[in-house]
Design a protein around this motif. Structure first.
Motif, PDB file in Angstrom:
ATOM      1  N   GLY A  36       0.828  -1.211   0.000  1.00 40.50           N
ATOM      2  CA  GLY A  36       0.000   0.000   0.000  1.00 40.50           C
ATOM      3  C   GLY A  36       0.857   1.254   0.000  1.00 40.50           C
ATOM      4  N   ILE A  37       1.903   1.219   0.801  1.00 40.72           N
ATOM      5  CA  ILE A  37       2.812   2.371   0.911  1.00 40.72           C
ATOM      6  C   ILE A  37       3.470   2.638  -0.443  1.00 40.72           C
ATOM      7  N   ALA A  38       3.728   1.567  -1.198  1.00 43.76           N
ATOM      8  CA  ALA A  38       4.418   1.697  -2.484  1.00 43.76           C
ATOM      9  C   ALA A  38       3.654   2.567  -3.477  1.00 43.76           C
ATOM     10  N   GLU A  39       2.342   2.770  -3.239  1.00 45.21           N
ATOM     11  CA  GLU A  39       1.563   3.651  -4.122  1.00 45.21           C
ATOM     12  C   GLU A  39       1.899   5.117  -3.898  1.00 45.21           C
ATOM     13  N   MET A  40       2.441   5.436  -2.733  1.00 45.73           N
ATOM     14  CA  MET A  40       2.648   6.838  -2.370  1.00 45.73           C
ATOM     15  C   MET A  40       4.090   7.171  -2.073  1.00 45.73           C
ATOM     16  N   ALA A  41       4.917   6.166  -1.946  1.00 48.81           N
ATOM     17  CA  ALA A  41       6.308   6.409  -1.550  1.00 48.81           C
ATOM     18  C   ALA A  41       7.213   5.445  -2.295  1.00 48.81           C
ATOM     19  N   GLU A  42       8.457   5.787  -2.374  1.00 46.10           N
ATOM     20  CA  GLU A  42       9.427   4.856  -2.952  1.00 46.10           C
ATOM     21  C   GLU A  42       9.941   3.974  -1.820  1.00 46.10           C
TER      22      GLU A  42
END
Ligand code: AMP
Ligand code: GLY
Length: 426
Positions: A36-42
């Motif tokens: 999920g985090i990968a959608e907003m952060a590298e």
């Protein structure tokens, strides 16, 4: 500005999500992150325990601020290292983080400074601990001194249960060195609440109140977990009680540490028991709660980057932190078997449909990518969070979103926030 978030659970997804709305933030990195985090952060592939490599990365990428999610890096001194090299990092230094990493340090501090908490005694000898339990009788609380991922606390209803806990911690050493010392505590009664605050060591600014549900099954049955859901606000924390918590607990704790030469900067989280209108500290954490952060940050109106910078730069008194009135509810979906053994790698469907529901955001905790699918990768998998005009409205939206989500063996509680509703919240 560029930010690095350390951690990869639901709490960190909520932090990254909130940072992604900041006007000040251009780029977010997360270590290790999740699907999920990968959608907003590298998401970066650096060993979370290798502080020197993290610091090198921060220097190389000219990162302006690092935010630490979990307690382990704090207790191992990540803040000390980053600050020694002049880097901004949100969280307390190692000595201050002992408030969470050593229960005996934290209890001794509370006792010597008159901060309300349960009566206790610390033991290193199994025989003496056993004798004390027999003398005190049940119910009684047995705790491993060090960090044990939330599993080191036993609420013993009988003397036999207490003896068994002592054996587990001191003889079988199920928590390793964290069990070198045990605390035996009086069992407090009442209602629990989580109280988190930002502090720069001088000013303390409380967040909106919250409450988590620790047990795995409905009606608070079954073993303790990292948290199966949370809601904010917690109606047990009235305005009057909030003032009491600040004056009798938060301020005296920061002052007590200062008197021992320790400046506490970052987030201070007090787990409270409210007994007949009076707050007692069950424990301190040196970081944001998980899953409390998911509903709490959902209600933060202000820019999280601005708040975080005000803490690290010690100008918290200069800003005003604003919150939304709408309550929020987070329901955790876990893998079947958690907090015991559980499967990993099962495909999760329905995430987009769930996110489409008004006021809902699905925070990922234990998820990963496998080919083009998102799959389970941990005990706590998702934190389905909804804001609404009331607690019951937020709860309804969260469960509606859960109805869209499927994976093999998924488990969630059906009664998240009922404690607030039973207290007469709407
Ligand atoms: P802790 O990790 O110290 O917060 O403990 C985990 C949970 O155990 C708390 O959230 C409480 O539900 C319970 N607990 C801890 N200490 C006590 C106590 N002295 N009396 C009653 N319950 C406690
Ligand atoms: N939800 C409890 C904790 O974060 O410690």
């Amino acid at each position: 500005m560029k930010v690095l978030v350390i951690g990869g659970g639901g709490r960190e997804h909520a932090i990254v999500w909130k940072l992604s709305q900041s006007r000040m933030v251009d780029k977010i990195y997360c270590c290790p992150g999740n699907a999920g985090i990968a959608e907003m952060a590298e998401c970066i592939n650096v060993n979370q325990d290798d502080f020197q490599s993290l610091l090198d990365f921060v220097k190389y990428e000219w990162i302006d601020l690092t935010i630490v999610g979990p307690e382990a890096p704090l207790s191992k001194g990540i803040v000390d290292l980053f600050e020694s090299e002049g880097r901004r990092i949100l969280g307390p230094a190692k000595a201050a983080a002992r408030l969470e990493s050593s229960k005996s340090f934290s209890k001794d501090l509370m006792r010597s400074h008159g901060i309300p908490t349960a009566e206790y005694k610390v033991f290193t000898s199994y025989l003496h601990a056993e004798e004390y339990v027999k003398f005190k009788g049940a119910p009684i609380v047995i705790k491993a001194d060090g960090l044990a991922a939330g599993k080191g606390v036993f609420i013993a209803a009988t003397v036999e249960e207490a003896m068994d806990a002592l054996r587990q911690i001191m003889k079988n050493r199920v928590f390793g060195a964290a069990g070198d010392r045990v605390l035996i505590e009086e069992c407090l009664q009442g209602e629990e609440a989580s109280f988190m605050a930002f502090t720069d060591g001088k000013t303390i600014v409380p967040m909106v109140s919250s409450q988590d549900h620790k047990r795995i099954f409905d009606n608070d049955q079954g073993p303790n977990t990292g948290g199966m859901g949370a809601y904010s606000p917690a109606p047990v924390i009235t305005e009057e009680l909030e003032a009491a918590v600040i004056e009798k607990i938060m301020k005296p704790t920061i002052r007590a540490l200062k008197s021992e030469g320790i400046t506490y900067k970052g987030i201070l989280y007090a787990g409270l028991m409210i007994d007949r209108g009076k707050p007692y500290v069950l424990e301190f954490n040196c970081r944001l709660g998980d899953p409390e952060t998911q509903p709490v940050l959902s209600r933060l109106q202000s820019d999280l980057m601005e708040v975080a910078m005000a803490v690290t730069d010690e100008r918290l008194s200069e800003i005003k932190i604003e919150w939304k009135k709408e309550p929020a509810v987070c329901v955790v979906i876990s893998s079947g078997g958690y907090p015991g053994k559980y499967r990993k790698g099962d495909v999760i469907t329905g995430l987009a449909e769930a996110n489409n529901i008004e006021g809902v955001h699905v925070f990922h905790a234990g998820t990963a990518f496998k080919d083009s699918d998102i799959v389970t990768a941990g005990g706590r998998v998702l934190g389905v969070t909804a804001t609404g005009s009331s607690i019951s409205e937020a709860k309804k939206q969260a469960y509606e979103a859960i109805d869209k989500i499927r994976f093999r063996g998924m488990h969630y509680r059906k009664d998240i926030a009922d404690r607030a509703l039973n207290r007469g919240s709407e």
